[in-house]
Design a protein around this motif. Structure first.
Motif, PDB file in Angstrom:
ATOM      1  N   ILE A 169       0.828  -1.204   0.000  1.00  0.00           N
ATOM      2  CA  ILE A 169       0.000   0.000   0.000  1.00  0.00           C
ATOM      3  C   ILE A 169       0.864   1.257   0.000  1.00  0.00           C
ATOM      4  O   ILE A 169       0.449   2.303  -0.508  1.00  0.00           O
ATOM      5  N   MET A 170       2.077   1.170   0.538  1.00  0.00           N
ATOM      6  CA  MET A 170       2.974   2.322   0.520  1.00  0.00           C
ATOM      7  C   MET A 170       3.302   2.718  -0.917  1.00  0.00           C
ATOM      8  O   MET A 170       3.333   3.910  -1.258  1.00  0.00           O
ATOM      9  N   LEU A 171       3.529   1.714  -1.794  1.00  0.00           N
ATOM     10  CA  LEU A 171       3.810   1.996  -3.200  1.00  0.00           C
ATOM     11  C   LEU A 171       2.584   2.580  -3.888  1.00  0.00           C
ATOM     12  O   LEU A 171       2.696   3.485  -4.731  1.00  0.00           O
ATOM     13  N   LYS A 172       1.426   2.077  -3.521  1.00  0.00           N
ATOM     14  CA  LYS A 172       0.171   2.636  -4.047  1.00  0.00           C
ATOM     15  C   LYS A 172       0.094   4.132  -3.752  1.00  0.00           C
ATOM     16  O   LYS A 172      -0.209   4.939  -4.642  1.00  0.00           O
ATOM     17  N   ASN A 173       0.388   4.506  -2.536  1.00  0.00           N
ATOM     18  CA  ASN A 173       0.294   5.912  -2.135  1.00  0.00           C
ATOM     19  C   ASN A 173       1.318   6.785  -2.856  1.00  0.00           C
ATOM     20  O   ASN A 173       1.039   7.927  -3.230  1.00  0.00           O
ATOM     21  N   ILE A 174       2.520   6.210  -3.090  1.00  0.00           N
ATOM     22  CA  ILE A 174       3.559   6.954  -3.810  1.00  0.00           C
ATOM     23  C   ILE A 174       3.111   7.246  -5.244  1.00  0.00           C
ATOM     24  O   ILE A 174       3.269   8.365  -5.756  1.00  0.00           O
ATOM     25  N   ILE A 175       2.520   6.238  -5.893  1.00  0.00           N
ATOM     26  CA  ILE A 175       2.093   6.409  -7.283  1.00  0.00           C
ATOM     27  C   ILE A 175       0.925   7.381  -7.382  1.00  0.00           C
ATOM     28  O   ILE A 175       0.885   8.250  -8.276  1.00  0.00           O
TER      29      ILE A 175
END
Length: 345
Positions: free
Chosen positions: A196-202
């Motif tokens: 989910i951290m990568l989701k938020n970055i994108i």
């Protein structure tokens, strides 16, 4: 590579100016956009192919056709027929194009049509099939002559439009600003495990507008499915080597999937929508024969198989070999399938 791109910059600027003027004329109403009395869902991208439009159209059909009378309309890329064509399961690639034919054979109850002029195509569908409740447009994001009820923008996780450039410097068909027309953005071809951290970055990088929902999808691959009636299938036999041939825009996710399952892969790549010939098939078989060992198969994609299966000569050659194909199914991360479907149904 950087120097080469810089040399293409003047052409990209000219191309960007032309497409921006075109979009501006549509935005202020000088160029007309048509609307229809039923929902029209557009699935497309900003770049030149390879984002998974057809699998996402199949996802929509799979999930909506049990509730609504659906029609699917595409351009029918590289077909040889002209005008509007209503596709039947026993039609061939020359009439339908590979993607439309694949969808008709998988979803025979759905109306499938091809037409370069999508406005004309929709009128034909509504004239011949007045019971139609929803129309799905494949690869119509730049087709501004139609104003869709819901506009879905796809972007490959490994080639985000935010990091791409206009043609011919990059692969963008129009400016990155075109994302503003989307009602939903789907980042496709992500890894099966997606933090989910990568989701938020994108999402932060995409900077979606307040009304835009951003989703993340990935491909679930099927097992190996026999392509033809053949005596050469590897029944209950361990396979460790694959001769893969593809004519799709971006085969790397499939190759990565196969290698992640400890399979040795030799890949023969053709251009997207490639029309296979006898010489191609001879090359494929020779490459297969050159692979050492017996635990080996020939593998292709479902879309590639559409361009082979109606050619009796190619089928007669390949049916003596263990030829398989693989299907893909779209899945959404974070259990957001229903959230996505609720926006369009």
């Amino acid at each position: 590579m950087i120097i080469f791109r810089l040399l293409l910059l003047p052409f990209a600027l000219i191309y960007g100016f032309i497409t921006s003027i075109r979009n501006f004329l549509y935005n202020i109403g000088i160029l007309k956009s048509y609307t229809f009395n039923i929902p029209v869902i557009s699935v497309g991208n900003l770049c030149m192919g390879g984002t998974g439009k057809t699998p996402h159209c199949e996802f929509l059909i799979q999930n909506l056709s049990n509730k609504y009378s659906l029609a699917y309309l595409s351009r029918g890329y590289k077909r040889q027929s002209k005008g509007v064509q209503i596709i039947k399961p026993d039609d061939d690639v020359k009439k339908a194009g590979d993607e439309a034919l694949q969808i008709k054979r998988k979803f025979s109850h759905v109306v499938v049509a091809v037409c370069r002029n999508r406005v004309e195509g929709i009128h034909k569908i509504l004239e011949d099939f007045p019971q139609t409740q929803i129309i799905i447009l494949d690869d119509a994001y730049q087709y501004r002559s139609i104003k869709p009820s819901f506009n879905i923008l796809l972007s490959d996780f490994y080639h985000l439009y935010t990091k791409d450039y206009l043609l011919p410097m990059g692969r963008l068909r129009e400016s990155r600003r075109g994302y503003k027309r989307a009602d939903a953005i789907i980042i496709t071809k992500t890894n099966k495990v997606f933090p989910i951290m990568l989701k938020n970055i994108i999402i932060k990088e995409l900077k979606p507008l307040p009304h835009q929902n951003v989703f993340f999808s990935y491909f679930k691959y099927s097992g190996f499915i026999p392509a033809f009636e053949s005596k050469s299938y590897r029944k209950n036999q361990k396979i460790n080597k694959i001769l893969l041939f593809t004519g799709i825009a971006k085969p790397n996710p499939l190759i990565d999937h196969l290698k992640s399952n400890n399979l040795q892969v030799e890949h023969i790549a053709y251009a997207d929508h490639h029309a296979y010939t006898k010489d191609d098939v001879v090359k494929i078989i020779q490459s297969y024969e050159n692979i050492i060992g017996v635990h080996k198969i020939i593998l292709t994609t479902e879309k590639d198989l559409m361009r082979i299966k109606d050619n009796e000569e190619l089928v007669s050659i390949l049916s003596s070999y263990p030829v398989y194909y693989i299907q893909i199914e779209v899945k959404f991360h974070f259990k957001e399938e229903q959230k996505f479907l609720s926006l369009i149904s």
